[in-house]
Design an enzyme around this catalytic site. Structure first.
Site, PDB file in Angstrom:
ATOM      1  N   GLU A 103       0.811  -1.215   0.000  1.00  0.00           N
ATOM      2  CA  GLU A 103       0.000   0.000   0.000  1.00  0.00           C
ATOM      3  C   GLU A 103       0.844   1.263   0.000  1.00  0.00           C
ATOM      4  O   GLU A 103       0.514   2.236  -0.688  1.00  0.00           O
ATOM      5  CB  GLU A 103      -0.917   0.001   1.224  1.00  0.00           C
ATOM      6  N   ASP A 104       1.949   1.283   0.746  1.00  0.00           N
ATOM      7  CA  ASP A 104       2.669   2.530   1.002  1.00  0.00           C
ATOM      8  C   ASP A 104       4.050   2.623   0.357  1.00  0.00           C
ATOM      9  O   ASP A 104       4.739   3.629   0.528  1.00  0.00           O
ATOM     10  CB  ASP A 104       2.827   2.733   2.523  1.00  0.00           C
ATOM     11  N   ASP A 286     -19.310  -6.019  39.960  1.00  0.00           N
ATOM     12  CA  ASP A 286     -18.144  -6.734  39.448  1.00  0.00           C
ATOM     13  C   ASP A 286     -17.092  -5.779  38.888  1.00  0.00           C
ATOM     14  O   ASP A 286     -16.583  -5.949  37.795  1.00  0.00           O
ATOM     15  CB  ASP A 286     -18.558  -7.768  38.391  1.00  0.00           C
TER      16      ASP A 286
END
Length: 736
Positions: A103-104, A286
């Site tokens: 992608e980059d 709790d």
């Protein structure tokens, strides 16, 4: 035929010593340290391939930086370390190092395949495709992208494991992003990735993702909870070590070999329980959780007996997920007791194998132990689940059902009920008899007029429990009611009810939608022709223009969304001319003057509609305001309006009603909290004074709907605030 990786001397990437020193000087973890992490659980790992992937990615990302200013390659390394902590295989670690290269950088699929093999190349390509999906787009487009997400995951689960690691590190460093992008990513994380991690059994990952997203979406509420935690610690003198010691002494005296762990719940976990149970922080039972890890199943039940004999069990708080595991493979015994100082604590009891599934989830399928792949026999078949989900989505006719079905599949803690003939019906937690009817057949659900549970007549909003027998009472002519949408929880029931309501009110929805479309197109100088509407319908994946108008009239789509599919440039220009800042109204002529309707007090971020009055005044209402129902026959007075984009500088008045404890200092504390949230109190009236509580109406000045939500949630988190809600001021005048 799959290509095999080449790791000969001529093809393998290696970092020269100078480049390696440069990376270390920038604070990056050296490749030897990463390999040490992998070798610790897999001594037979392919060190050469991991080192080659490290060098390849380092060179491809060389010169790139993150928003924080750090070298970009720090991100793939951190993702690889996150996955190494889950003891995952070499291919997954290598994919983590390479996951952003397609992608980059200028890296190609063929290049990665030639060097690291077809398996790794497919994994990297799969992660890239998931990254490119716009999961935060409009709901119809989002549904289609979620379909693609599921289909991609079903091919190889390791793709989603890398993507989850990628999202976790991005959320850990999200503070470096612009605020608007932080909000987009946080909501996407809360809606998609956190529940997905939970459905995969990776509870630790889900909790951390939720907490990071919570910090962005609602920082005031999170801060409030943390402040209460600090106060509670001071009051209890850090009770966790004391309770842990009590449990250990109990096990030692009974000669049971087990490990004990204690912790505070995550802030978002507390917040969710407060919302679900409509309780204040101080009343939750709790907040503290303790885990007891035994050597075998028999000891689990032995420990349960010891705990219940030593302390008082809280009624209705016992669950046996060992005999009836959750759908994601989770097994454990849950009980809540009244322990030291009468403080309620939750205790989970399970074996080491069960704990591994609870912690690692589906990741345990690829995990290594002592150098060997050690698939846990208790792991659930996530691949089969995804394949089934993918098949359902591939055959889906109506994309509107996909998002709800996805959330249902990921969030569901299942209950099993029976028909009168003994057939088992599987439903999510919180399901009602209406859900039960639709689960059997859509006609049975639509004609539901009543229900019997275990032979007794019950309201249709009753929440079903495990093992109950349910009988649906039908009535001729019965049709789904709008209020059912607030009752049901299953995607199938919601989709069927909405479809029936659209059919029942289709004529009026289409008529209203046509008028809204005319106004929206007129605002950009265009006409809502049949051809334009049909083109817009196709862009939303709808069958025809009539369906588009019906959804526009039922508020499932907005006029701006329809226009933007055809004329995004014109809509942008219109907005820039008519709105030069956030929080201003777009859609008015230069002569028209607007004012907000007191009945609904619209805020930026809400969908709005204008009602033209005598003269040139326009009254602005929220689209779902009850007043508009009285004006459905006067659509010639309707004006399609929107809020301009951008950060709102204006302050808008909204009225809220609070019920607070009648105690010294409470009102001052509430006012201080509102001020800390960035809101201003412009007016205040005491509506009801009781011995124990006050009911107060306040006019608050806020920026937009998100700001109001943050103020209200911060108030809801306070133990001295019993109730807080938004209300309108006065009534609309006759001319409105």
């Amino acid at each position: 035929m799959n290509k095999q990786p080449r790791l000969d001397e001529t093809s393998a990437h290696t970092l020269d010593p100078g480049h390696q020193r440069s990376l270390e000087e920038k604070g990056l973890i050296p490749v030897e340290a990463l390999i040490d992490h992998v070798r610790a659980y897999n001594p037979n790992c392919d060190e050469a391939r991991i080192a080659d992937a490290y060098a390849f990615a380092a060179q491809k990302h060389d010169g790139q930086t993150r928003r924080s200013g750090e070298p970009y390659f720090s991100h793939p390394i951190e993702v690889a370390l996150i996955l190494a902590a889950q003891r995952l295989d070499d291919a997954t670690i290598i994919t983590a190092l390479l996951h952003d290269t397609l992608e980059d950088t200028r890296a190609t699929f063929d290049e990665i395949e030639a060097r690291f093999g077809h398996d790794v190349a497919e994994l990297v390509d799969g992660v890239t495709k998931l990254t490119n999906l716009e999961l935060s787009s409009s709901e119809l487009k989002q549904a289609e992208n979620i379909r693609k997400l599921v289909l991609a995951m079903s091919k190889d689960l390791r793709v989603v494991l890398v993507k989850l690691g990628d999202r976790l590190h991005n959320m850990r460093t999200i503070q470096h992003m612009p605020l608007d992008r932080q909000l987009v990513k946080a909501r996407e994380t809360m809606d998609i990735f956190a529940p997905l991690a939970g459905r995969m059994g990776m509870q630790w990952l889900r909790e951390e993702l939720e907490d990071h997203a919570f910090q962005v979406i609602n920082p005031e509420a999170r801060t409030s909870i943390m402040r209460r935690f600090i106060t509670l610690r001071k009051q209890t003198d850090d009770v966790i070590p004391k309770i842990k010691q009590d449990i250990q002494e109990l096990l030692y005296d009974a000669r049971v070999s087990a490990r004990v762990f204690g912790r505070e719940k995550k802030p978002f976990s507390i917040w969710r329980k407060m919302s679900e149970k409509n309780e204040s922080f101080s009343r939750l039972s709790d907040i503290y959780g303790f885990r007891i890890i035994t050597e075998n199943v028999e000891d689990c039940y032995k420990v349960l007996g010891l705990v219940h004999r030593k302390w008082t069990a809280v009624p209705g708080r016992f669950k046996d997920y060992i005999s009836q595991p959750k759908s994601n493979g989770y097994r454990s015994i849950h009980t809540t007791i009244s322990g030291r100082d009468a403080r309620r604590v939750e205790i989970q009891i399970r074996t080491a194998e069960m704990n591994e599934v609870a912690e690692a989830g589906v990741a345990s399928h690829w995990s290594y132990r002592d150098g060997e792949r050690a698939e846990n026999p208790l792991s659930f078949d996530a691949q089969a689940w995804l394949s089934t989900l993918a098949e359902q989505f591939a055959n889906a006719e109506d994309t509107e059902n996909i998002i709800e079905h996805m959330r249902l599949e990921m969030f569901s803690d299942q209950v099993f009920c029976f028909t009168p003939k003994g057939k088992v019906v599987k439903l999510p937690r919180g399901a009602t008899p209406i859900d039960f009817g639709y689960a059997i057949h859509s006609e049975l659900g639509s004609s539901c007029a009543g229900a019997k549970v275990d032979g007794k007549r019950v309201p249709l909003w009753t929440r079903l429990r495990n093992g109950q027998s349910v009988e649906i009472i039908r009535a001729e002519g019965q049709r789904p009611q709008k209020i059912w949408l607030e009752t049901v929880v299953t995607g199938r029931a919601k989709a069927s009810i909405r479809k029936a309501l659209r059919e029942d009110h289709r004529e009026s929805y289409v008529r209203l939608g046509r008028e809204l479309a005319r106004l929206a197109f007129h605002s950009v100088g265009k006409k809502a022709t049949d051809k334009a509407l049909l083109t817009a319908a196709k862009s939303f994946g709808l069958s025809d223009s009539t369906e588009l108008l019906a959804r526009l009239g039922s508020a499932e789509l907005t006029g701006s969304e329809v226009v933007s599919t055809l004329y995004p440039e014109l809509l942008s220009k219109t907005n820039s001319k008519k709105g030069d800042g956030g929080g201003k109204i777009v859609g008015l002529t230069a002569e028209q003057v607007s004012r907000n309707a007191p009945c609904c007090q619209p805020l930026p971020g809400e969908r709005i509609l204008g009602i033209a009055t005598q003269g040139k005044g326009v009254i602005v209402h929220v689209i779902n305001c009850a007043t508009l129902e009285k004006l459905e026959d006067q659509t010639d007075r309707w004006i399609d309006l929107t809020w301009s984009e951008g950060e709102s500088e204006r302050r808008h008045t909204v009225t809220v009603e609070l019920t607070i404890l009648n105690s010294a200092g409470v009102l001052g504390h509430v006012c201080t909290l509102i001020g800390e949230s960035g809101a201003n109190i412009s007016d205040m009236e005491f509506e009801d004074r009781r011995q124990d509580f006050f009911r107060i109406t306040m006019d608050l000045e806020v920026r937009d709907i998100t700001h109001l939500h943050n103020v209200l949630t911060a108030l809801e988190a306070e133990g001295d605030v019993a109730q807080v809600q938004r209300v309108g001021r006065g009534r609309v005048s006759k001319q409105d």
